[in-house]
Design a protein around this motif. Sequence first.
Motif, PDB file in Angstrom:
ATOM      1  N   PHE A  10       1.412  -9.027  15.797  1.00 24.96           N
ATOM      2  CA  PHE A  10       0.108  -8.186  15.413  1.00 24.96           C
ATOM      3  C   PHE A  10       0.791  -6.807  14.922  1.00 24.96           C
ATOM      4  N   ALA A  11       1.449  -6.238  15.731  1.00 24.53           N
ATOM      5  CA  ALA A  11       1.771  -4.860  15.515  1.00 24.53           C
ATOM      6  C   ALA A  11       2.942  -4.788  14.292  1.00 24.53           C
ATOM      7  N   LEU A  12       3.540  -5.963  14.130  1.00 27.07           N
ATOM      8  CA  LEU A  12       4.379  -5.938  12.894  1.00 27.07           C
ATOM      9  C   LEU A  12       3.289  -6.141  11.848  1.00 27.07           C
ATOM     10  N   SER A  13       2.603  -7.009  11.923  1.00 28.76           N
ATOM     11  CA  SER A  13       1.761  -7.521  10.654  1.00 28.76           C
ATOM     12  C   SER A  13       0.915  -6.058  10.079  1.00 28.76           C
ATOM     13  N   VAL A  14       0.384  -5.188  11.329  1.00 25.51           N
ATOM     14  CA  VAL A  14      -0.288  -3.849  11.028  1.00 25.51           C
ATOM     15  C   VAL A  14       0.660  -3.051  10.125  1.00 25.51           C
ATOM     16  N   ALA A  15       1.773  -3.117  10.947  1.00 24.14           N
ATOM     17  CA  ALA A  15       2.967  -2.037  10.145  1.00 24.14           C
ATOM     18  C   ALA A  15       3.252  -2.517   8.698  1.00 24.14           C
ATOM     19  N   VAL A  16       3.364  -3.721   8.437  1.00 23.81           N
ATOM     20  CA  VAL A  16       3.737  -4.287   7.159  1.00 23.81           C
ATOM     21  C   VAL A  16       2.560  -3.884   6.198  1.00 23.81           C
ATOM     22  N   ALA A  17       1.288  -4.378   6.785  1.00 29.94           N
ATOM     23  CA  ALA A  17       0.100  -4.015   5.764  1.00 29.94           C
ATOM     24  C   ALA A  17      -0.089  -2.493   5.359  1.00 29.94           C
ATOM     25  N   LEU A  18       0.156  -1.947   6.476  1.00 26.22           N
ATOM     26  CA  LEU A  18      -0.003  -0.325   6.101  1.00 26.22           C
ATOM     27  C   LEU A  18       0.977   0.361   5.006  1.00 26.22           C
ATOM     28  N   VAL A  19       2.375  -0.374   5.150  1.00 21.91           N
ATOM     29  CA  VAL A  19       3.331  -0.053   4.325  1.00 21.91           C
ATOM     30  C   VAL A  19       2.902  -0.476   3.135  1.00 21.91           C
ATOM     31  N   LEU A  20       2.443  -1.758   2.750  1.00 23.14           N
ATOM     32  CA  LEU A  20       2.242  -2.449   1.419  1.00 23.14           C
ATOM     33  C   LEU A  20       0.981  -1.482   0.930  1.00 23.14           C
ATOM     34  N   SER A  21       0.006  -1.224   1.800  1.00 20.97           N
ATOM     35  CA  SER A  21      -1.066  -0.223   1.390  1.00 20.97           C
ATOM     36  C   SER A  21      -0.785   1.022   0.707  1.00 20.97           C
ATOM     37  N   ILE A  22       0.304   1.539   0.946  1.00 19.71           N
ATOM     38  CA  ILE A  22       0.774   2.666   0.255  1.00 19.71           C
ATOM     39  C   ILE A  22       2.076   2.608  -0.590  1.00 19.71           C
ATOM     40  N   SER A  23       2.543   1.110  -0.628  1.00 13.71           N
ATOM     41  CA  SER A  23       3.705   1.445  -1.542  1.00 13.71           C
ATOM     42  C   SER A  23       3.525   1.367  -2.787  1.00 13.71           C
ATOM     43  N   LEU A  24       4.561   1.743  -3.821  1.00 17.29           N
ATOM     44  CA  LEU A  24       4.379   1.857  -5.359  1.00 17.29           C
ATOM     45  C   LEU A  24       4.346   0.760  -5.886  1.00 17.29           C
ATOM     46  N   PHE A  25       3.356   0.623  -6.852  1.00 17.16           N
ATOM     47  CA  PHE A  25       3.179  -0.317  -7.633  1.00 17.16           C
ATOM     48  C   PHE A  25       3.182   0.085  -8.951  1.00 17.16           C
ATOM     49  N   PRO A  26       3.335  -1.009  -9.942  1.00 19.63           N
ATOM     50  CA  PRO A  26       3.435  -0.391 -11.388  1.00 19.63           C
ATOM     51  C   PRO A  26       2.210  -0.037 -11.820  1.00 19.63           C
ATOM     52  N   VAL A  27       2.156   0.816 -12.563  1.00 20.49           N
ATOM     53  CA  VAL A  27       0.813   1.753 -12.876  1.00 20.49           C
ATOM     54  C   VAL A  27      -0.226   0.536 -13.377  1.00 20.49           C
ATOM     55  N   GLY A  28       0.089  -0.418 -14.252  1.00 17.26           N
ATOM     56  CA  GLY A  28      -0.887  -1.304 -14.795  1.00 17.26           C
ATOM     57  C   GLY A  28      -1.599  -2.355 -13.744  1.00 17.26           C
ATOM     58  N   TRP A  29      -0.524  -2.638 -12.723  1.00 15.18           N
ATOM     59  CA  TRP A  29      -0.933  -3.500 -11.500  1.00 15.18           C
ATOM     60  C   TRP A  29      -1.548  -3.132 -10.526  1.00 15.18           C
ATOM     61  N   PHE A  30      -1.593  -1.785 -10.387  1.00 13.81           N
ATOM     62  CA  PHE A  30      -2.177  -0.971  -9.281  1.00 13.81           C
ATOM     63  C   PHE A  30      -3.550  -1.424  -8.944  1.00 13.81           C
ATOM     64  N   GLU A  31      -4.494  -1.695  -9.808  1.00 11.89           N
ATOM     65  CA  GLU A  31      -5.877  -2.086  -9.294  1.00 11.89           C
ATOM     66  C   GLU A  31      -5.857  -3.732  -9.039  1.00 11.89           C
ATOM     67  N   PHE A  32      -4.904  -4.216  -9.230  1.00 11.87           N
ATOM     68  CA  PHE A  32      -4.759  -5.584  -8.694  1.00 11.87           C
ATOM     69  C   PHE A  32      -4.165  -5.846  -7.356  1.00 11.87           C
TER      70      PHE A  32
END
Length: 158
Positions: A10-32
């Motif tokens: 649970f703790a690892l899944s939350v940490a990974v989700a938080l990192v993925l939520s603020i991770s950089l995405f290509p500009v055109g794909w950010f809304e997806f």
Amino acid sequence: MLSVISYPVFALSVAVALVLSISLFPVGWFEFRPEWLGLVVFYWTFRAPAQFGIFLAWILGLLLDVLEATPLGVNALAMGLIAFLVLTIHQRLRMYPMPQQCLMVFLLLGINQMLVHFIKQMLGAEDAGFSYLWPALTSALAWPVFCVLLDNINRKLG
């Protein structure tokens, strides 16, 4: 419903989700980009409703508010709403086949996205049309893989 809950998973899944939520995405794909923390809240509230509920989802939403530098409480309210809605239907949701679960993920995360969009509009953000619903759709498409992956990891480590 899982018989044994692995709290490190649970703790690892939350940490990974938080990192993925603020991770950089290509500009055109950010809304997806999928709503990763919404998926984690949905999964753990669905799989272990006695251990993970509205208060924990609210705390995770506050963490996301701090990480994204959004007005404090916007994501907290939305994550608490997701947890509440999942808790109200989790017994029926367990009987649904995977396509119907994906539809429920889309609907509940769509409500989440609409609530966040509405609050940001009230606070003066610019209107983005209906593009704010793309994360709900990509989250629904990611749900089968996400669910099976977390189930397998939790079984092995739990």
